[in-house]
Design a protein around this motif. Sequence first.
Motif, PDB file in Angstrom:
ATOM      1  N   ARG A   6      -8.491  48.489  30.420  1.00  0.00           N
ATOM      2  CA  ARG A   6      -7.798  49.199  29.351  1.00  0.00           C
ATOM      3  C   ARG A   6      -7.284  50.514  29.937  1.00  0.00           C
ATOM      4  N   ILE A   7      -5.974  50.737  29.846  1.00  0.00           N
ATOM      5  CA  ILE A   7      -5.369  51.934  30.443  1.00  0.00           C
ATOM      6  C   ILE A   7      -4.683  52.730  29.342  1.00  0.00           C
ATOM      7  N   ILE A   8      -5.141  53.949  29.149  1.00  0.00           N
ATOM      8  CA  ILE A   8      -4.593  54.842  28.127  1.00  0.00           C
ATOM      9  C   ILE A   8      -3.671  55.851  28.788  1.00  0.00           C
ATOM     10  N   THR A   9      -2.557  56.145  28.140  1.00  0.00           N
ATOM     11  CA  THR A   9      -1.682  57.237  28.591  1.00  0.00           C
ATOM     12  C   THR A   9      -1.699  58.330  27.533  1.00  0.00           C
ATOM     13  N   MET A  10      -1.670  59.570  27.990  1.00  0.00           N
ATOM     14  CA  MET A  10      -1.653  60.693  27.057  1.00  0.00           C
ATOM     15  C   MET A  10      -1.068  61.920  27.734  1.00  0.00           C
ATOM     16  N   ASP A  11      -0.604  62.858  26.910  1.00  0.00           N
ATOM     17  CA  ASP A  11      -0.054  64.107  27.424  1.00  0.00           C
ATOM     18  C   ASP A  11      -1.184  65.046  27.828  1.00  0.00           C
ATOM     19  N   ALA A  12      -0.849  66.016  28.670  1.00  0.00           N
ATOM     20  CA  ALA A  12      -1.852  66.943  29.186  1.00  0.00           C
ATOM     21  C   ALA A  12      -1.970  68.217  28.355  1.00  0.00           C
ATOM     22  N   ASP A  13      -1.214  68.324  27.279  1.00  0.00           N
ATOM     23  CA  ASP A  13      -1.095  69.609  26.576  1.00  0.00           C
ATOM     24  C   ASP A  13      -1.835  69.674  25.243  1.00  0.00           C
ATOM     25  N   PHE A  14      -2.724  68.716  25.000  1.00  0.00           N
ATOM     26  CA  PHE A  14      -3.518  68.633  23.768  1.00  0.00           C
ATOM     27  C   PHE A  14      -2.698  68.227  22.544  1.00  0.00           C
ATOM     28  N   SER A  15      -1.452  67.825  22.714  1.00  0.00           N
ATOM     29  CA  SER A  15      -0.724  67.277  21.573  1.00  0.00           C
ATOM     30  C   SER A  15      -1.328  65.936  21.169  1.00  0.00           C
ATOM     31  N   HIS A  16      -1.962  65.258  22.114  1.00  0.00           N
ATOM     32  CA  HIS A  16      -2.729  64.046  21.847  1.00  0.00           C
ATOM     33  C   HIS A  16      -4.212  64.416  21.894  1.00  0.00           C
ATOM     34  N   ASN A  17      -4.858  64.340  20.751  1.00  0.00           N
ATOM     35  CA  ASN A  17      -6.255  64.756  20.662  1.00  0.00           C
ATOM     36  C   ASN A  17      -7.164  63.687  21.267  1.00  0.00           C
ATOM     37  N   PRO A  18      -7.987  64.040  22.269  1.00  0.00           N
ATOM     38  CA  PRO A  18      -8.862  63.049  22.909  1.00  0.00           C
ATOM     39  C   PRO A  18      -9.834  62.372  21.942  1.00  0.00           C
ATOM     40  N   SER A  19     -10.088  62.974  20.789  1.00  0.00           N
ATOM     41  CA  SER A  19     -11.021  62.367  19.838  1.00  0.00           C
ATOM     42  C   SER A  19     -10.533  61.021  19.321  1.00  0.00           C
ATOM     43  N   TYR A  20      -9.231  60.727  19.491  1.00  0.00           N
ATOM     44  CA  TYR A  20      -8.682  59.444  19.045  1.00  0.00           C
ATOM     45  C   TYR A  20      -8.895  58.322  20.067  1.00  0.00           C
ATOM     46  N   ILE A  21      -9.324  58.651  21.264  1.00  0.00           N
ATOM     47  CA  ILE A  21      -9.455  57.636  22.315  1.00  0.00           C
ATOM     48  C   ILE A  21     -10.338  56.463  21.895  1.00  0.00           C
ATOM     49  N   PRO A  22     -11.516  56.709  21.292  1.00  0.00           N
ATOM     50  CA  PRO A  22     -12.332  55.557  20.873  1.00  0.00           C
ATOM     51  C   PRO A  22     -11.614  54.634  19.884  1.00  0.00           C
ATOM     52  N   ARG A  23     -10.753  55.178  19.018  1.00  0.00           N
ATOM     53  CA  ARG A  23     -10.016  54.341  18.072  1.00  0.00           C
ATOM     54  C   ARG A  23      -9.014  53.451  18.802  1.00  0.00           C
ATOM     55  N   LEU A  24      -8.345  54.008  19.809  1.00  0.00           N
ATOM     56  CA  LEU A  24      -7.397  53.204  20.588  1.00  0.00           C
ATOM     57  C   LEU A  24      -8.119  52.067  21.296  1.00  0.00           C
ATOM     58  N   LEU A  25      -9.255  52.375  21.901  1.00  0.00           N
ATOM     59  CA  LEU A  25     -10.016  51.355  22.622  1.00  0.00           C
ATOM     60  C   LEU A  25     -10.535  50.283  21.666  1.00  0.00           C
ATOM     61  N   GLU A  26     -10.981  50.698  20.496  1.00  0.00           N
ATOM     62  CA  GLU A  26     -11.484  49.737  19.516  1.00  0.00           C
ATOM     63  C   GLU A  26     -10.371  48.782  19.076  1.00  0.00           C
ATOM     64  N   ALA A  27      -9.197  49.325  18.793  1.00  0.00           N
ATOM     65  CA  ALA A  27      -8.071  48.485  18.360  1.00  0.00           C
ATOM     66  C   ALA A  27      -7.602  47.561  19.474  1.00  0.00           C
ATOM     67  N   SER A  28      -7.784  47.971  20.733  1.00  0.00           N
ATOM     68  CA  SER A  28      -7.319  47.159  21.858  1.00  0.00           C
ATOM     69  C   SER A  28      -8.169  45.904  22.049  1.00  0.00           C
ATOM     70  N   ALA A  29      -9.274  45.803  21.327  1.00  0.00           N
ATOM     71  CA  ALA A  29     -10.066  44.571  21.390  1.00  0.00           C
ATOM     72  C   ALA A  29      -9.296  43.402  20.791  1.00  0.00           C
ATOM     73  N   ASP A  30      -8.376  43.696  19.872  1.00  0.00           N
ATOM     74  CA  ASP A  30      -7.625  42.647  19.180  1.00  0.00           C
ATOM     75  C   ASP A  30      -6.125  42.683  19.458  1.00  0.00           C
ATOM     76  N   HIS A  31      -5.658  43.690  20.216  1.00  0.00           N
ATOM     77  CA  HIS A  31      -4.224  43.836  20.437  1.00  0.00           C
ATOM     78  C   HIS A  31      -3.960  44.207  21.895  1.00  0.00           C
ATOM     79  N   ASP A  32      -2.786  43.792  22.375  1.00  0.00           N
ATOM     80  CA  ASP A  32      -2.435  44.012  23.773  1.00  0.00           C
ATOM     81  C   ASP A  32      -1.977  45.447  24.045  1.00  0.00           C
ATOM     82  N   LEU A  33      -1.271  46.023  23.074  1.00  0.00           N
ATOM     83  CA  LEU A  33      -0.798  47.399  23.180  1.00  0.00           C
ATOM     84  C   LEU A  33      -1.120  48.102  21.870  1.00  0.00           C
ATOM     85  N   VAL A  34      -1.750  49.252  21.986  1.00  0.00           N
ATOM     86  CA  VAL A  34      -2.076  50.055  20.803  1.00  0.00           C
ATOM     87  C   VAL A  34      -1.396  51.413  20.946  1.00  0.00           C
TER      88      VAL A  34
END
Length: 236
Positions: A86-114
């Motif tokens: 599972r490979i996540i991409t995100m910006d380095a400037d905190f516009s993408h909050n790292p607290s959402y990472i577990p949600r992306l990983l959880e959704a990727s159990a059933d989907h190819d791209l989240v």
Amino acid sequence: MENCVVIPTYNERDNISPLVDAIKEACKDIGIIIVDDNSPDGTGQVADELARTYPSIYVIHRPGKLGLGTAYTAGFRKALENGARRIITMDADFSHNPSYIPRLLEASADHDLVIGSRYVSGGGVRNWGVERRLLSWWANTFARLMLGLRAHDCTGGFRCYRQEVLQEVRPETIQADGYSYLIEMLFRCQQLSFSIAEVPIIFEDRRRGRSKVSSVEIFKAGWTVLRLALERVSHK
């Protein structure tokens, strides 16, 4: 490295260390690949110090500002070499909050791209002016109408790809660069019938520094959509 985050950087010295700490707090076992384009402010050196502290951090140093798209491609290549599934991409400037990472990983159990989406129920933006809101709305609407994209957030860079997606799409074949790279990647994923899901996020304007979105990037995105639209029509 079962799960991995790819972070392109350019002049993010003030952000990269607290960002890594926040990512590790959200998901302590995740690997991190920092792709730095020889930042004049010393971001690469800070990244090297972090790599000495965290064995799960890998730093790619590039000779200059070579573009967001090729930075993603370099990070994807290293992640796949290390066996990431599972490979996540995100910006380095905190516009993408790292607290959402577990949600992306959880959704990727059933989907190819989240996609971490600003434009589904529960998502949104914070600290944006009217002009930037309108520009983002126009870019997404234009891409969806011209390319038949089903995702609501076509330009968002907070994503989680399964290993199989990157192996089949082959990011090195993507012609677009900059933020338009994200549009072409999404287009290719939909063309190949990968399942795509969106989870709501609140996108916050960067905490430190200045936005890297320019009029040139906007023009390139428009051109990318037109090029892909012509390709779509010719293949019907």
